[in-house]
Design a protein around this motif. Structure first.
Motif, PDB file in Angstrom:
ATOM      1  N   LYS A  35      38.303  32.633  35.447  1.00  0.00           N
ATOM      2  CA  LYS A  35      37.629  32.017  34.299  1.00  0.00           C
ATOM      3  C   LYS A  35      36.568  32.921  33.670  1.00  0.00           C
ATOM      4  CE  LYS A  35      34.214  29.432  37.013  1.00  0.00           C
ATOM      5  NZ  LYS A  35      33.667  28.103  37.258  1.00  0.00           N
ATOM      6  N   TYR A  36      36.392  34.132  34.192  1.00  0.00           N
ATOM      7  CA  TYR A  36      35.377  35.047  33.672  1.00  0.00           C
ATOM      8  C   TYR A  36      36.019  36.176  32.862  1.00  0.00           C
ATOM      9  CZ  TYR A  36      32.616  32.658  37.172  1.00  0.00           C
ATOM     10  OH  TYR A  36      32.000  31.689  37.923  1.00  0.00           O
ATOM     11  N   LEU A  37      35.364  36.511  31.762  1.00  0.00           N
ATOM     12  CA  LEU A  37      35.781  37.617  30.929  1.00  0.00           C
ATOM     13  C   LEU A  37      34.635  38.624  30.925  1.00  0.00           C
ATOM     14  CD1 LEU A  37      37.929  38.730  28.960  1.00  0.00           C
ATOM     15  CD2 LEU A  37      36.721  37.550  27.132  1.00  0.00           C
ATOM     16  N   GLN A  71      39.924  40.093  32.105  1.00  0.00           N
ATOM     17  CA  GLN A  71      39.870  38.703  32.544  1.00  0.00           C
ATOM     18  C   GLN A  71      39.909  38.641  34.073  1.00  0.00           C
ATOM     19  OE1 GLN A  71      40.044  36.013  30.197  1.00  0.00           O
ATOM     20  NE2 GLN A  71      39.577  34.685  31.911  1.00  0.00           N
ATOM     21  N   ARG A  93      31.367  36.419  30.087  1.00  0.00           N
ATOM     22  CA  ARG A  93      31.561  35.122  29.439  1.00  0.00           C
ATOM     23  C   ARG A  93      32.422  34.269  30.360  1.00  0.00           C
ATOM     24  NH1 ARG A  93      29.841  35.329  24.269  1.00  0.00           N
ATOM     25  NH2 ARG A  93      31.154  33.674  23.453  1.00  0.00           N
ATOM     26  N   GLU A  94      32.098  32.983  30.375  1.00  0.00           N
ATOM     27  CA  GLU A  94      32.866  32.032  31.173  1.00  0.00           C
ATOM     28  C   GLU A  94      33.748  31.226  30.236  1.00  0.00           C
ATOM     29  OE1 GLU A  94      32.113  28.901  34.806  1.00  0.00           O
ATOM     30  OE2 GLU A  94      30.487  29.248  33.383  1.00  0.00           O
ATOM     31  N   LYS A  95      35.053  31.193  30.554  1.00  0.00           N
ATOM     32  CA  LYS A  95      35.998  30.455  29.716  1.00  0.00           C
ATOM     33  C   LYS A  95      36.141  29.031  30.257  1.00  0.00           C
ATOM     34  CE  LYS A  95      39.230  33.114  27.620  1.00  0.00           C
ATOM     35  NZ  LYS A  95      40.547  33.688  27.477  1.00  0.00           N
ATOM     36  N   SER A  96      36.212  28.098  29.329  1.00  0.00           N
ATOM     37  CA  SER A  96      36.461  26.699  29.680  1.00  0.00           C
ATOM     38  C   SER A  96      37.293  26.084  28.563  1.00  0.00           C
ATOM     39  CB  SER A  96      35.138  25.940  29.847  1.00  0.00           C
ATOM     40  OG  SER A  96      34.488  25.833  28.601  1.00  0.00           O
ATOM     41  N   ASN A 122      37.570  44.999  27.821  1.00  0.00           N
ATOM     42  CA  ASN A 122      37.349  43.698  28.433  1.00  0.00           C
ATOM     43  C   ASN A 122      38.468  43.407  29.416  1.00  0.00           C
ATOM     44  OD1 ASN A 122      39.528  42.513  26.891  1.00  0.00           O
ATOM     45  ND2 ASN A 122      38.136  42.494  25.161  1.00  0.00           N
ATOM     46  N   GLY A 181      35.770  26.520  25.236  1.00  0.00           N
ATOM     47  CA  GLY A 181      35.662  27.871  24.679  1.00  0.00           C
ATOM     48  C   GLY A 181      34.985  28.824  25.648  1.00  0.00           C
ATOM     49  N   GLU A 182      34.402  29.892  25.125  1.00  0.00           N
ATOM     50  CA  GLU A 182      33.727  30.893  25.946  1.00  0.00           C
ATOM     51  C   GLU A 182      32.218  30.745  25.812  1.00  0.00           C
ATOM     52  OE1 GLU A 182      34.973  34.850  25.003  1.00  0.00           O
ATOM     53  OE2 GLU A 182      37.071  34.411  25.347  1.00  0.00           O
ATOM     54  N   THR A 183      31.525  30.892  26.945  1.00  0.00           N
ATOM     55  CA  THR A 183      30.073  30.797  26.964  1.00  0.00           C
ATOM     56  C   THR A 183      29.503  32.028  27.653  1.00  0.00           C
ATOM     57  OG1 THR A 183      30.269  28.406  27.225  1.00  0.00           O
ATOM     58  CG2 THR A 183      28.118  29.373  27.722  1.00  0.00           C
TER      59      THR A 183
END
Length: 169
Positions: A51-53, A48, A88-91, A46, A94-96
């Motif tokens: 904001k994207y993982l 980073q 996944r988008e981090k905010s 993974n 959390g992650e979505t």
């Protein structure tokens, strides 16, 4: 006289066609290949990007449980590999998991292209979105996956490179 001409012209024609074919392939892929790419380190799956993982993994399909392979219509074989990509988008919450437009060029170390088309998989419980694609592989073959990933809602693609060696014996 005519046979002699074919003997000298035919090899030149075949060479020219091969060269033109290679040039056409280079032109088609040059935009993707020549961009600077973030390379995944060995055994790191993974990365980073703001904001994207991005999660990425590749394995031979014989490692998949039979039920999973059947559910996703994947051929189980030591000589087939599966690429799996998720974003996944981090905010602050959390992650979505999010959708993305993803294109991939897969090639071995001899620059032989491996046809790999990704398909989107969505699950609801728990919520997951990922992209899988299959390709043939040989024993000890290393595949380099060059990916262009544009997360949903973003206009800026992420350029990634992931390398995996496969053992089929």
């Amino acid at each position: 006289m005519m046979k002699t001409r074919y003997k000298t012209v035919l090899p030149a024609l075949i060479t020219a066609l091969f060269f033109l074919s290679a040039c056409d392939q280079q032109a088609t892929n040059s935009d993707n290949i020549n961009r600077p790419r973030v390379t995944f380190e060995p055994n790191i799956h993974n990365k980073q990007f703001g904001k994207y993982l991005v999660h990425i993994n590749a394995l031979t399909t014989d490692q998949l449980p039979t039920e999973v392979a059947r559910a996703y219509k994947i051929s189980r074989s030591k000589n087939r590999a599966m690429l799996n990509v998720s974003i996944r988008e981090k905010s602050a919450a959390g992650e979505t998991p999010i959708t993305a437009d993803i294109s991939v060029i897969a090639k071995n170390l001899n620059n032989q292209l491996k046809n790999t088309k990704l398909r989107e998989i969505k699950e609801t419980d728990p919520v997951a979105i990922y992209y899988i694609g299959e390709l043939p592989v040989g024993n000890e073959e290393t595949i380099v996956f060059d990916l262009d990933v544009t997360p949903s809602g973003s206009s800026q693609p992420l350029f990634l490179s992931y390398r995996q060696q496969f053992f089929t014996e």
